[in-house]
Write a protein that holds these residues in place. Structure first.
Motif, PDB file in Angstrom:
ATOM      1  N   ILE A  30      46.359 -21.087  81.705  1.00 27.95           N
ATOM      2  CA  ILE A  30      46.029 -20.114  80.654  1.00 27.95           C
ATOM      3  C   ILE A  30      47.140 -19.077  80.528  1.00 27.95           C
ATOM      4  O   ILE A  30      47.581 -18.738  79.417  1.00 27.95           O
ATOM      5  CB  ILE A  30      44.680 -19.430  80.959  1.00 27.95           C
ATOM      6  N   GLU A  31      47.620 -18.593  81.661  1.00 29.19           N
ATOM      7  CA  GLU A  31      48.712 -17.616  81.631  1.00 29.19           C
ATOM      8  C   GLU A  31      49.983 -18.223  81.055  1.00 29.19           C
ATOM      9  O   GLU A  31      50.688 -17.581  80.259  1.00 29.19           O
ATOM     10  CB  GLU A  31      48.977 -17.085  83.046  1.00 29.19           C
ATOM     11  N   ILE A  32      50.268 -19.460  81.441  1.00 32.59           N
ATOM     12  CA  ILE A  32      51.483 -20.116  80.955  1.00 32.59           C
ATOM     13  C   ILE A  32      51.394 -20.366  79.455  1.00 32.59           C
ATOM     14  O   ILE A  32      52.327 -20.059  78.696  1.00 32.59           O
ATOM     15  CB  ILE A  32      51.715 -21.449  81.702  1.00 32.59           C
ATOM     16  N   TYR A  33      50.280 -20.931  78.993  1.00 31.12           N
ATOM     17  CA  TYR A  33      50.131 -21.197  77.566  1.00 31.12           C
ATOM     18  C   TYR A  33      50.176 -19.909  76.754  1.00 31.12           C
ATOM     19  O   TYR A  33      50.755 -19.859  75.661  1.00 31.12           O
ATOM     20  CB  TYR A  33      48.816 -21.941  77.297  1.00 31.12           C
ATOM     21  N   THR A  34      49.573 -18.847  77.287  1.00 29.56           N
ATOM     22  CA  THR A  34      49.591 -17.557  76.588  1.00 29.56           C
ATOM     23  C   THR A  34      51.012 -17.020  76.470  1.00 29.56           C
ATOM     24  O   THR A  34      51.441 -16.560  75.404  1.00 29.56           O
ATOM     25  CB  THR A  34      48.713 -16.533  77.327  1.00 29.56           C
ATOM     26  N   SER A  35      51.765 -17.086  77.562  1.00 28.02           N
ATOM     27  CA  SER A  35      53.146 -16.594  77.535  1.00 28.02           C
ATOM     28  C   SER A  35      54.020 -17.454  76.630  1.00 28.02           C
ATOM     29  O   SER A  35      54.927 -16.941  75.963  1.00 28.02           O
ATOM     30  CB  SER A  35      53.728 -16.558  78.953  1.00 28.02           C
ATOM     31  N   MET A  36      53.751 -18.764  76.592  1.00 28.93           N
ATOM     32  CA  MET A  36      54.507 -19.648  75.706  1.00 28.93           C
ATOM     33  C   MET A  36      54.298 -19.262  74.247  1.00 28.93           C
ATOM     34  O   MET A  36      55.245 -19.247  73.443  1.00 28.93           O
ATOM     35  CB  MET A  36      54.087 -21.109  75.936  1.00 28.93           C
ATOM     36  N   ILE A  37      53.068 -18.942  73.900  1.00 24.88           N
ATOM     37  CA  ILE A  37      52.753 -18.583  72.514  1.00 24.88           C
ATOM     38  C   ILE A  37      53.313 -17.213  72.157  1.00 24.88           C
ATOM     39  O   ILE A  37      53.968 -17.035  71.123  1.00 24.88           O
ATOM     40  CB  ILE A  37      51.233 -18.614  72.295  1.00 24.88           C
ATOM     41  N   THR A  38      53.071 -16.227  73.018  1.00 24.92           N
ATOM     42  CA  THR A  38      53.515 -14.866  72.706  1.00 24.92           C
ATOM     43  C   THR A  38      55.043 -14.754  72.658  1.00 24.92           C
ATOM     44  O   THR A  38      55.594 -14.023  71.834  1.00 24.92           O
ATOM     45  CB  THR A  38      52.957 -13.872  73.743  1.00 24.92           C
ATOM     46  N   SER A  39      55.724 -15.483  73.534  1.00 18.94           N
ATOM     47  CA  SER A  39      57.191 -15.408  73.568  1.00 18.94           C
ATOM     48  C   SER A  39      57.834 -16.117  72.383  1.00 18.94           C
ATOM     49  O   SER A  39      58.939 -15.754  71.969  1.00 18.94           O
ATOM     50  CB  SER A  39      57.725 -16.002  74.872  1.00 18.94           C
TER      51      SER A  39
END
Length: 332
Positions: A30-39
């Motif tokens: 969840i953290e990785i997917y969130t950071s991928m999207i936000t970045s």
């Protein structure tokens, strides 16, 4: 679009499976997917990088779609792109460096398209004259294309000021495509125009109808009097020209010089984008953007998770396998 939903659904399933893989590596998906999207999607820099990555994918996907409509599996978009980049760079370095910008860019574009056309033309001749499988020949020619580029950048095209690095000299600033914003050039506009134009031709014209008939049932098309080999030959040439144009844009808008790594993976990702869009050029715009996003977000994955860059390749491979499996199901 129905085609887009069919293409995106397998990606969602893959993301779930990949999340399980991340958990096994001790990473919070969840953290990785969130950071991928936000970045990648919440700031102008990230969005610009996605567009830059997606531009050649759109063109290669359109090129692949045109061949597919004629019943051909052209996996040679990468080789055609690379040879197009070679022709465009050679033209820029030796012929049009001192010409006005518009003329020089036009000459580079024509040279890039000619390079891609010539490269796809070899596979086309082998197909219509020797009845050789175009899937195999185009894959082999991808490898040969990079060898040709290596010979060029280690030889006549080598930058004398680059010491031992294999690369061409930089092209003149006047030969760089104008930018829309930041590093995003008008290359994306060219790609969109080509995609829309290809969709119109395939969907609304007699040429497109012929391609669809031939691709749908080659034997029936032969019995109906269609010149199948001629149409397939021309389709391969057009495909190569479009992929070659992508190579020119990559040189003029992104890299500024030819390297042995120019265009790496663009051909295969563009092929994937076309399959995800079921060879619809309009839908290929969306699927190319999806893959462009995954490519850019993969850098975030590597940095934030501590996993090697191969993890991104695993994700891309899983997407490809999912699309191939879905495609097999559609044919049943």
């Amino acid at each position: 679009m129905k085609q887009v939903s069919k293409g995106v659904a397998p990606i969602l399933a893959v993301l779930v499976v990949f999340a399980i893989f991340l958990i096994t590596q001790g990473v919070n998906p969840i953290e990785i997917y969130t950071s991928m999207i936000t970045s990648s999607l919440t700031n102008s820099y990230g969005i610009g990088e996605v567009i830059i990555k997606s531009t050649p994918l759109i063109l290669v996907a359109v090129a692949t779609s045109i061949s597919a409509k004629a019943g051909l599996v052209n996996v040679g978009g990468e080789g055609q792109l690379v040879i197009g980049a070679l022709f465009a760079t050679y033209t820029a370095v030796f012929f049009v460096g001192d010409m006005p910008s518009i003329i020089g860019l036009l000459c580079m574009a024509l040279a890039g398209m000619l390079g891609g056309l010539c490269w796809s033309g070899i596979a086309a001749i082998l197909r219509v004259k020797a009845n050789m499988n175009e899937t195999i020949t185009t894959v082999i020619m991808n490898y040969i294309a990079y060898l040709v580029v290596s010979v060029a950048v280690y030889g006549k095209l080598k930058d004398p000021d680059a010491f031992s690095y294999p690369m061409s000299p930089k092209i003149a600033d006047s030969l760089k495509l104008p930018t829309i914003t930041g590093k995003v050039s008008i290359g994306i506009m060219i790609a969109l125009v080509v995609a829309v134009g290809a969709w119109y031709v395939l969907k609304k014209t007699s040429i497109g109808y012929q391609l669809r008939v031939i691709g749908g049932n080659t034997q029936a098309a032969i019995h109906a009097g269609y010149k199948v080999k001629k149409v397939q030959f021309c389709a391969m040439l057009v495909s190569g020209a479009i992929a070659g144009l992508a190579g020119m844009i990559e040189i003029s808008a992104v890299e500024g010089r030819l390297r042995t790594t120019t265009g790496t993976n663009y051909g295969y990702y563009g092929f994937l984008a076309a399959w995800m869009a079921w060879n619809n050029p309009l839908a290929a715009i969306i699927t190319s953007l999806v893959i462009g996003f995954l490519s850019v977000a993969g850098n975030v994955l590597e940095i934030n998770s501590g996993l090697p860059s191969a993890s991104t390749q695993i994700l891309m491979a899983m997407v490809l396998l999912a699309i191939l499996w879905k495609g097999k199901g559609e044919k049943k």
